[in-house]
Every structure is written in structure tokens, then in C-alpha cells.
Design a protein around this motif. Structure first.
Motif, short mmCIF file in Angstrom:
data_model
loop_
_atom_site.label_atom_id
_atom_site.label_comp_id
_atom_site.label_asym_id
_atom_site.label_seq_id
_atom_site.Cartn_x
_atom_site.Cartn_y
_atom_site.Cartn_z
N ASN A 450 -6.14 6.37 -57.01
CA ASN A 450 -7.27 5.59 -56.51
C ASN A 450 -6.95 4.09 -56.43
OD1 ASN A 450 -9.70 7.87 -57.83
ND2 ASN A 450 -9.16 7.46 -55.72
N ARG A 453 -5.01 3.75 -53.34
CA ARG A 453 -5.87 3.84 -52.15
C ARG A 453 -6.61 2.52 -51.95
NH1 ARG A 453 -9.99 8.04 -53.02
NH2 ARG A 453 -10.46 7.97 -50.78
N ALA A 454 -7.09 1.96 -53.05
CA ALA A 454 -7.83 0.70 -52.97
C ALA A 454 -6.94 -0.38 -52.37
CB ALA A 454 -8.34 0.30 -54.35
N LYS A 456 -4.75 0.22 -50.27
CA LYS A 456 -4.33 0.78 -48.98
C LYS A 456 -2.86 1.21 -48.99
CE LYS A 456 -7.94 -0.61 -46.03
NZ LYS A 456 -9.04 0.17 -46.61
#
Length: 489
Positions: A450, A453-454, A456
Motif C-alpha cells: 500500500n 501504491r501510494a 505510485k
RNA sequence: GGCGCCAUAGCCAAGUGGUAAGGCAAGGGUCUGCAAAACCCUCAUUCCCCGGUUCGAAUCCGGGUGGCGCCUCCA
């Protein structure tokens, strides 16, 4: 909902007949329970589950059901098993009653209204035998008492056999016994042998034969005539045939109006049975599969049909339960803290319930009923994911109605009655244990992903997903955050 | 030897006189950063074989073939 008439297949007539309770609105049912000398196996479990659902359904239809399921706790097998373990037969039987009840609880079987035991019904059994002798259909021979089959004209009317065939037959029935007037006569009372449990009787110390206990227990709790009598197919002969002869020979009345028999559970093409030794204990199965998954599996076929057991079938059934509970979880979250007033509904939620009743009313067509269950769940998901109408209040109101339909089906089937999160988590825990996964590591990997993902950093996120996947963990990004489950293969 | 049950798609399985439920698997799509889940679409002119009855049969009848069970403890 217009309630369809309930029709039941009656072994006596070999046809479906309308359920016509002796007392309107009330149903008395007797189901032959386990002989408690060992753990029950899945074949037993299937039959008990079938009758469990039948009782649940009758209650859902508003019948006041009196459900009696006995324990046979005095029996040759128990005596033999006790001799091997060195226990007292009665104590061994009591132990397996407890084990049975533990298993039954896990399978979520209803507690019968009465669970009589042979050892607690001896006076009634003796009284019944006395009556049979008085009626001239039974006779004493030494310390034994036998039922004289030739004196009971209706003998074999249930199993459709002929006495002569029975005697000639290719079977290995014990035909010895000079003490019997006819080789087919069967024992009502057996003289005690040293070390066996025994009770005083007019014929000396002894114990009941195999079939008489059910005659005594059913009449004690349901009367001389009652509505439904159930058991596995293998009980038709000799057990139910003899039971019928004893009861009717004593009372002169019809024992029960409808005989119901459940089909076998097969393992690798053969009936699962203790004598063949190809049994899977219920207890062992429940280590590997969720109890509701097992129940669902039992319901995938009509109760009178053979059902083939396999790990795959069980696995698939559990997967189906996951779908049901995932759906309910989503519905319940969505409905939480919202209220919908009465008003028009989208589609006709009741149609699923109507289909369900149509199937269940037709000789408890489990597989047919499951089709209606699938329908309501698909509709629930459709409305939540891709609602065909824009009106959110209408959709919400319809979801409430559909959820209620599910609740009604739940009650009748004994399925999806648990809190969805509880069921889902319990299943995951079991899978985690089976795979030996480290939950902390899984959660750390999810947190790392995560973070990626944050930022990118999708290549890194995908790498972590793949890594988890390799260990058998599937992750899902949801509006509530990232969730995970053990992948089913 | 006697009696009974069953045979439906790759798999599981309803339907028992009016023109093949449902599930799994598979393929395509929507959604998604990618996925998962979910949803949508596709997936048996045909119900073990051969005769017969019928306007019409997977469904009824007769005969085969194959599987299972009861006749002995078994749910």
C-alpha cells in the motif's frame, strides 16, 4: 405467498403423497438415531442432516413439529466394543452419545425435542413384549422372546419382500436356531449372558432385541400412530419392517402414515458403511471442511438420491458458501444503519421464495430449492454492483426485501445463519493454519504494498502482490481498504 | 437366486406427458493502476441404447446395456 401443498414420498406406497398430519398443524416425526458404539460417519451425518432440514422446513411452514430421534445405547455392537476397551457397555454408550452431540452441534443439527435412550425405556419395552405375547404374535423360548412373523399378516409390506425369498435367498442370514419356530422370527428379548447389561423381566434377566426399542420409544413419545418415520435406506429391512410388525402387532393400528428413507453417501463408487470400512468420520471431515460447507454439500442432491463423496465436491461446496457469505457481508454492511420505508420493489423478491417453496414442498427437493437460493443471491449482487435502476431508495428497499427472503431460506436450510464476518474469518483462520501462513508477515507485505501504491510505485506493488500470491494469499483492494484471503485452488 | 433404485452437457445436478432449472469448469466482456470479487454474455435441437403408445416423451410401456443397493450389522 401461496403455500403449496407439501407432498412426501412414502416408501410404503412408493409414491409421493400429500402430507396429511393426524392433527392439523402438528407433525410428529420419529427418526432412527445412532447406535452409539463409535463415532458417526458422513453417511450417518447426511441422513441426520436431511431430516434436520425436513424438520426445519416443516416448522418454517408453520407446523408444530415434535421431533424425536433416539439413541440406541443397548446393543450387541456396544457390548462388543465395550469388551474391547474394557469399559462398561452403558458407560461406553454414554461416552459416544456425548461425542455425537458434540459433532451434531458443529454440524448445526437441531436438538430433537426428545432424544430417548433404550436404557431409559426398558419398562415400556417389556410392556410391549408382554402385549405381543398376549396377542399371539410372539412367544417365549427359554429366556428369549421371539416375534413370530407368520402370525403377522402385514409382515414385509414395507420392504416388499416375500417370506420364502427371504429364507431361500442368497444372503447369509442366520437361519440356525432350533429355539425359533421359524428362521425368520426375530428376537424381542434376549436372555442375559454373563457380563452383559441386563434387566429383570417376566422371562428372567435379559435385554431388548434390536428393533423393539424404536417401537417402544416412538409410541411413548408420539403415540401408537404418528405422521412421519425416517431413517436411511438400509433400515427398511430388517429394522423398519420389524419395527412396524411389532408396533402394529401390539396396537392393531398403523404405526405411521408415511415412511421416509434417505439415500446413501457413496465413497469411490460404493456405499459408505461401517461393514465395508470405507468410512470418513464426521469429526475428521469437520477438521478439513467448514460445517456449513458440508451441510451445503449434502443439500446439492435430493435426499433420496445417492450422493458421491469426494474432496473436490466438498471443496466446491465450501467455495459456494464463501460466495454466499461474501454477498451477505456486502449486503449487511450496506444496509447497516439505514432504514427503508415500505413501498414498491424492484423485480419480485418474493418470486425466489415462491420457487423455493415450490421445490421444498415437492418431497423436499433440496437441489431444486438451491436453484432459488442461487437466484436470490445473484439478484442481491446485481442490485449492489450494477443496479438496473437508478432509484437508490428503491434499490435499498429491494435489498432489504431480498435479505429477508434469504433469512427465510436460512431458517429452513440451516445455512448462512452466522454473522458473515465470523464465518469468513473462521474459514480463513482454518486455511491459514492448514497452510502454515504467518499472518503478521502477510499484513506487513500488504502495508508495504500500500505504501508503494501510494507512491505510485506500481511495479513494486505488483511484485508484492505476486509474492503473496505465491504463498497462497490473495489480496483485494476494496473501498474499506485492502483485504486478503487464502486463495482456493 | 429374489426384490428395488438409478442412467440428463467436461463435471455435479433439478425436471417425470407440452417442448431441457441451478451450480462448478471453460471462453468473451464490464469494473480495476494491475488484480480479486461481483455482474453481463456464450456454453445439451437434446436427456444410455432399441422398439412401442401419443398430436406431442428426457418424462408412459416393453426389451436391452451399464452402475448402485437391500435380502446379514449398517444412516
Amino acid at each position: 405467498m401461496s403455500a403449496p401443498e407439501i407432498r412426501v414420498f412414502n416408501t410404503m406406497q412408493q409414491a409421493k403423497v400429500p402430507l396429511a398430519p393426524l392433527t392439523p398443524g402438528k407433525v410428529g416425526i420419529y427418526v432412527c438415531g445412532p447406535t452409539v458404539y463409535s463415532f458417526v460417519h458422513l453417511g450417518n451425518a447426511r441422513t441426520f442432516t436431511s431430516f434436520d432440514v425436513i424438520v426445519r422446513y416443516l416448522r418454517a411452514r408453520g407446523f408444530a413439529v415434535k421431533y424425536v430421534r433416539n439413541y440406541t445405547d443397548v446393543d450387541d455392537k456396544i457390548i462388543k466394543a465395550a469388551a474391547e476397551t474394557g469399559e462398561e457397555p452403558i458407560a461406553l454408550a454414554a461416552r459416544f452419545v456425548r461425542e455425537f452431540e458434540a459433532d451434531a452441534t458443529k454440524l448445526r443439527l437441531l436438538q430433537p425435542d426428545v432424544s430417548p435412550k433404550v436404557s431409559e425405556t426398558i419398562p415400556e419395552i417389556i410392556a410391549l413384549i408382554v402385549k405381543l405375547i398376549a396377542n399371539g404374535v410372539a412367544y417365549q423360548s427359554g429366556g428369549d422372546v421371539y416375534f413370530e412373523v407368520r402370525k403377522f399378516p402385514g409382515y414385509l409390506k414395507l420392504s416388499k419382500k416375500k417370506l420364502d425369498d427371504l429364507l431361500e435367498g442368497g444372503g447369509e442370514r442366520e437361519l440356525k436356531g432350533e429355539e425359533k419356530r421359524n428362521p425368520a422370527d426375530f428376537a424381542l428379548w434376549k436372555a442375559a449372558r454373563p457380563g452383559e447389561p441386563s434387566w429383570d423381566s417376566p422371562w428372567g434377566k435379559g435385554r431388548p432385541g434390536w428393533h423393539i426399542e424404536c417401537s417402544a420409544m416412538s409410541s411413548k413419545y408420539l403415540g401408537e400412530t404418528f405422521d412421519l418415520h425416517g431413517g436411511g435406506l438400509d433400515l427398511i429391512f430388517p429394522h423398519h419392517e420389524n419395527e412396524l410388525a411389532q408396533s402394529e402387532g401390539a396396537s392393531g393400528k398403523t404405526l405411521c402414515n408415511c415412511w421416509m428413507h434417505g439415500g446413501f453417501l457413496d465413497l469411490e463408487g460404493a456405499k459408505m458403511s461401517k461393514s465395508l470400512g470405507n468410512v470418513v468420520r464426521l469429526r475428521d471431515a469437520l477438521e478439513k471442511v467448514d460445517a456449513e460447507g458440508l451441510r451445503y454439500f449434502f443439500l446439492t442432491t435430493h435426499y433420496r438420491q445417492q450422493l458421491a463423496f469426494s474432496d473436490k465436491a466438498l471443496h466446491d461446496a465450501e467455495g459456494r458458501m464463501e460466495y454466499f457469505y461474501e454477498t451477505l457481508k456486502k449486503v449487511d454492511e450496506r444496509l447497516d444503519a439505514k432504514e427503508f420505508i415500505a413501498g414498491p420493489l424492484h423485480g419480485e423478491p418474493q418470486r425466489f421464495l415462491n420457487d423455493f417453496h415450490a421445490a421444498m414442498s415437492d418431497d423436499f427437493n433440496f437441489a431444486g430449492a438451491l436453484s432459488a437460493v442461487s437466484g436470490v443471491f445473484a439478484e442481491l449482487n446485481l442490485l449492489m454492483d450494477k443496479p438496473p435502476v437508478k432509484d437508490k431508495v428503491l434499490v435499498g428497499r429491494t435489498l432489504v426485501a431480498l435479505r429477508e427472503v434469504v433469512r427465510q431460506m436460512s431458517k429452513a436450510l440451516g445455512l448462512f445463519e452466522r454473522k458473515p464476518e465470523d464465518w469468513l474469518l473462521a474459514r480463513r483462520d482454518r486455511q491459514v493454519k492448514a497452510k502454515g501462513l504467518d499472518v503478521a508477515k502477510v499484513e506487513a507485505a500488504i502495508a508495504a504494498r500500500n505504501a508503494a501504491r501510494a507512491a505510485k510505485n506500481f511495479p513494486e506493488a505488483d511484485r508484492l502482490r505476486a509474492e503473496l500470491k505465491a504463498t497462497g494469499v490473495e489480496i483485494m483492494d476494496t473501498p474499506r481498504g485492502t483485504e486478503w484471503k487464502v486463495a482456493s485452488e
